[in-house]
Design a protein around this motif. Structure first.
Motif, PDB file in Angstrom:
ATOM      1  N   ASP A  70       0.845  -1.190   0.000  1.00 52.23           N
ATOM      2  CA  ASP A  70       0.000   0.000   0.000  1.00 52.23           C
ATOM      3  C   ASP A  70       0.882   1.241   0.000  1.00 52.23           C
ATOM      4  N   ALA A  71       0.661   2.115  -0.964  1.00 57.77           N
ATOM      5  CA  ALA A  71       1.497   3.310  -1.092  1.00 57.77           C
ATOM      6  C   ALA A  71       0.988   4.473  -0.248  1.00 57.77           C
ATOM      7  N   ARG A  72      -0.190   4.340   0.351  1.00 59.97           N
ATOM      8  CA  ARG A  72      -0.724   5.432   1.141  1.00 59.97           C
ATOM      9  C   ARG A  72       0.111   5.644   2.394  1.00 59.97           C
ATOM     10  N   PRO A  73       0.328   6.895   2.806  1.00 60.21           N
ATOM     11  CA  PRO A  73       1.124   7.144   4.010  1.00 60.21           C
ATOM     12  C   PRO A  73       0.428   6.602   5.251  1.00 60.21           C
ATOM     13  N   ARG A  74       1.206   6.060   6.130  1.00 53.97           N
ATOM     14  CA  ARG A  74       0.694   5.504   7.384  1.00 53.97           C
ATOM     15  C   ARG A  74       0.079   6.620   8.230  1.00 53.97           C
ATOM     16  N   TYR A  75      -1.017   6.307   8.919  1.00 52.01           N
ATOM     17  CA  TYR A  75      -1.555   7.268   9.881  1.00 52.01           C
ATOM     18  C   TYR A  75      -0.482   7.543  10.931  1.00 52.01           C
ATOM     19  N   ALA A  76      -0.304   8.804  11.272  1.00 58.40           N
ATOM     20  CA  ALA A  76       0.786   9.195  12.162  1.00 58.40           C
ATOM     21  C   ALA A  76       0.633   8.630  13.574  1.00 58.40           C
ATOM     22  N   SER A  77      -0.598   8.470  14.019  1.00 55.51           N
ATOM     23  CA  SER A  77      -0.850   7.976  15.370  1.00 55.51           C
ATOM     24  C   SER A  77      -2.289   7.495  15.457  1.00 55.51           C
ATOM     25  N   ALA A  78      -2.595   6.804  16.568  1.00 55.11           N
ATOM     26  CA  ALA A  78      -3.954   6.306  16.767  1.00 55.11           C
ATOM     27  C   ALA A  78      -4.965   7.446  16.776  1.00 55.11           C
ATOM     28  N   GLU A  79      -4.537   8.610  17.252  1.00 55.96           N
ATOM     29  CA  GLU A  79      -5.439   9.753  17.316  1.00 55.96           C
ATOM     30  C   GLU A  79      -5.884  10.225  15.931  1.00 55.96           C
ATOM     31  N   LYS A  80      -5.119   9.867  14.910  1.00 57.13           N
ATOM     32  CA  LYS A  80      -5.431  10.292  13.547  1.00 57.13           C
ATOM     33  C   LYS A  80      -6.345   9.320  12.807  1.00 57.13           C
ATOM     34  N   LEU A  81      -6.627   8.175  13.396  1.00 55.45           N
ATOM     35  CA  LEU A  81      -7.476   7.202  12.729  1.00 55.45           C
ATOM     36  C   LEU A  81      -8.905   7.740  12.585  1.00 55.45           C
ATOM     37  N   PRO A  82      -9.515   7.588  11.418  1.00 55.96           N
ATOM     38  CA  PRO A  82     -10.924   7.979  11.267  1.00 55.96           C
ATOM     39  C   PRO A  82     -11.805   7.119  12.163  1.00 55.96           C
ATOM     40  N   GLU A  83     -12.858   7.704  12.692  1.00 51.01           N
ATOM     41  CA  GLU A  83     -13.807   6.966  13.524  1.00 51.01           C
ATOM     42  C   GLU A  83     -15.203   7.504  13.251  1.00 51.01           C
ATOM     43  N   THR A  84     -16.127   6.606  12.956  1.00 50.59           N
ATOM     44  CA  THR A  84     -17.478   7.015  12.579  1.00 50.59           C
ATOM     45  C   THR A  84     -18.506   6.055  13.154  1.00 50.59           C
ATOM     46  N   LEU A  85     -19.728   6.554  13.297  1.00 49.13           N
ATOM     47  CA  LEU A  85     -20.861   5.720  13.690  1.00 49.13           C
ATOM     48  C   LEU A  85     -21.565   5.268  12.423  1.00 49.13           C
ATOM     49  N   GLY A  86     -21.796   3.955  12.307  1.00 48.30           N
ATOM     50  CA  GLY A  86     -22.420   3.410  11.121  1.00 48.30           C
ATOM     51  C   GLY A  86     -23.887   3.758  11.006  1.00 48.30           C
ATOM     52  N   SER A  87     -24.428   3.515   9.831  1.00 49.69           N
ATOM     53  CA  SER A  87     -25.834   3.828   9.572  1.00 49.69           C
ATOM     54  C   SER A  87     -26.783   2.979  10.410  1.00 49.69           C
ATOM     55  N   ASP A  88     -26.289   1.844  10.939  1.00 49.08           N
ATOM     56  CA  ASP A  88     -27.137   1.015  11.794  1.00 49.08           C
ATOM     57  C   ASP A  88     -27.298   1.601  13.182  1.00 49.08           C
ATOM     58  N   GLY A  89     -26.529   2.633  13.491  1.00 48.44           N
ATOM     59  CA  GLY A  89     -26.652   3.307  14.779  1.00 48.44           C
ATOM     60  C   GLY A  89     -25.929   2.635  15.913  1.00 48.44           C
ATOM     61  N   THR A  90     -25.245   1.529  15.657  1.00 47.77           N
ATOM     62  CA  THR A  90     -24.548   0.822  16.732  1.00 47.77           C
ATOM     63  C   THR A  90     -23.083   0.529  16.420  1.00 47.77           C
ATOM     64  N   THR A  91     -22.742   0.376  15.155  1.00 43.11           N
ATOM     65  CA  THR A  91     -21.384  -0.010  14.789  1.00 43.11           C
ATOM     66  C   THR A  91     -20.468   1.207  14.743  1.00 43.11           C
ATOM     67  N   ILE A  92     -19.375   1.144  15.489  1.00 43.58           N
ATOM     68  CA  ILE A  92     -18.372   2.201  15.469  1.00 43.58           C
ATOM     69  C   ILE A  92     -17.193   1.700  14.641  1.00 43.58           C
ATOM     70  N   THR A  93     -16.950   2.358  13.509  1.00 41.38           N
ATOM     71  CA  THR A  93     -15.885   1.940  12.603  1.00 41.38           C
ATOM     72  C   THR A  93     -14.666   2.822  12.781  1.00 41.38           C
ATOM     73  N   VAL A  94     -13.513   2.159  12.954  1.00 43.04           N
ATOM     74  CA  VAL A  94     -12.248   2.858  13.129  1.00 43.04           C
ATOM     75  C   VAL A  94     -11.288   2.409  12.032  1.00 43.04           C
ATOM     76  N   GLY A  95     -10.613   3.377  11.427  1.00 40.90           N
ATOM     77  CA  GLY A  95      -9.635   3.058  10.397  1.00 40.90           C
ATOM     78  C   GLY A  95     -10.091   3.498   9.023  1.00 40.90           C
ATOM     79  N   ASP A  96      -9.233   3.242   8.055  1.00 43.55           N
ATOM     80  CA  ASP A  96      -9.503   3.609   6.667  1.00 43.55           C
ATOM     81  C   ASP A  96     -10.782   2.920   6.196  1.00 43.55           C
ATOM     82  N   PRO A  97     -11.813   3.664   5.828  1.00 45.65           N
ATOM     83  CA  PRO A  97     -13.070   3.037   5.402  1.00 45.65           C
ATOM     84  C   PRO A  97     -12.926   2.203   4.136  1.00 45.65           C
ATOM     85  N   ASP A  98     -11.821   2.397   3.398  1.00 49.47           N
ATOM     86  CA  ASP A  98     -11.591   1.635   2.178  1.00 49.47           C
ATOM     87  C   ASP A  98     -10.694   0.411   2.401  1.00 49.47           C
ATOM     88  N   ALA A  99     -10.258   0.189   3.633  1.00 47.30           N
ATOM     89  CA  ALA A  99      -9.438  -0.988   3.921  1.00 47.30           C
ATOM     90  C   ALA A  99     -10.231  -2.244   3.592  1.00 47.30           C
TER      91      ALA A  99
END
Length: 237
Positions: free
Chosen positions: A27-56
């Motif tokens: 993977d040529a994408r630059p590494r996230y600099a730290s855990a604090e930089k990881l994306p985090e979102t609530l899924g459309s189901d209202g319960t799932t919390i997704t952390v990390g690159d959504p395209d992984a």
């Protein structure tokens, strides 16, 4: 809660460690600099919390109860830190479902309060850091230690988390509906204990659960699945 010994890891290595001839390009994408930089979102189901690159392409579904000491073992000395490394490298995204069944089993409300507080931390963009702090400072399972006061005290360890909105959400159980819905989602998934891990829709069976607590073996499994996804999809568990 499910914990297995070293024999299970050896069995898992034979059955779960995929083997193939081709590997996915680096993977040529630059590494996230730290855990604090990881994306985090609530899924459309209202319960799932997704952390990390959504395209992984490797998706790890992780079911945890904040009071569970086996989850604490996974998160602090087992596969948890290696899972975070894989997220930082864009190889894995993790979908968290937060259970709270231990309150009913042991009495008290610590699991529910902790899940509520984690949801409040997500609202502030601090779920990853707070999740790490809670497991690093988990009270004894039999002691209902995740009180409002303790959860706020621990939140002070996360820079920028404490504030009027977060504190009020913790004290008022603002996300009570989320807590209930998350527990029901865990139960619908056939929850038999925590932690439970499902990778690309394949659940690691309880008899191989020991794999989760040997960090090198778990990291190797994630690497193999990322590099050779077709072999994993064809694996019979």
């Amino acid at each position: 809660m499910v914990r297995r010994g070293r024999w299970a890891v050896l069995c898992a290595a034979a059955v779960l460690m995929v083997a193939g001839c081709g590997q996915r390009p680096a993977d040529a994408r630059p590494r996230y600099a730290s855990a604090e930089k990881l994306p985090e979102t609530l899924g459309s189901d209202g319960t799932t919390i997704t952390v990390g690159d959504p395209d992984a392409e490797t998706r790890v579904q992780l079911y945890e109860d904040p009071r569970c000491p086996v989850c604490e073992e996974f998160e602090t000395t087992g596969g948890g830190p290696r899972l975070q490394e894989a997220m930082l490298d864009h190889r894995v995204r993790t979908e968290y479902t937060l259970a709270s069944f231990l309150d009913d089993r042991l009495g008290g409300s610590g699991s529910k309060k902790a899940v509520n507080a984690l949801r409040a931390a997500l609202e502030e963009g601090k779920f990853v850091e707070y999740h790490e702090v809670l497991y690093a400072n988990q009270p004894e399972e039999s002691f209902d230690g995740f009180t409002d006061a303790h959860l706020l005290e621990l939140a002070a360890k996360v820079e920028g988390l404490r504030g009027r909105a977060f504190d009020a959400a913790v004290r008022s159980m603002k996300y009570r509906a989320f807590v209930t819905a998350s527990e029901k989602a865990y139960e619908r998934a056939g929850g038999t204990g925590t932690p439970t891990v499902v990778i690309n829709d394949k659940r690691i069976p309880d008899k191989y659960n020991g794999l989760l607590f040997y960090s090198d073996a778990f990291a190797e499994l994630l690497r193999k699945i990322h590099d050779e996804p077709g072999e994993w999809e064809d694996t019979t568990l």
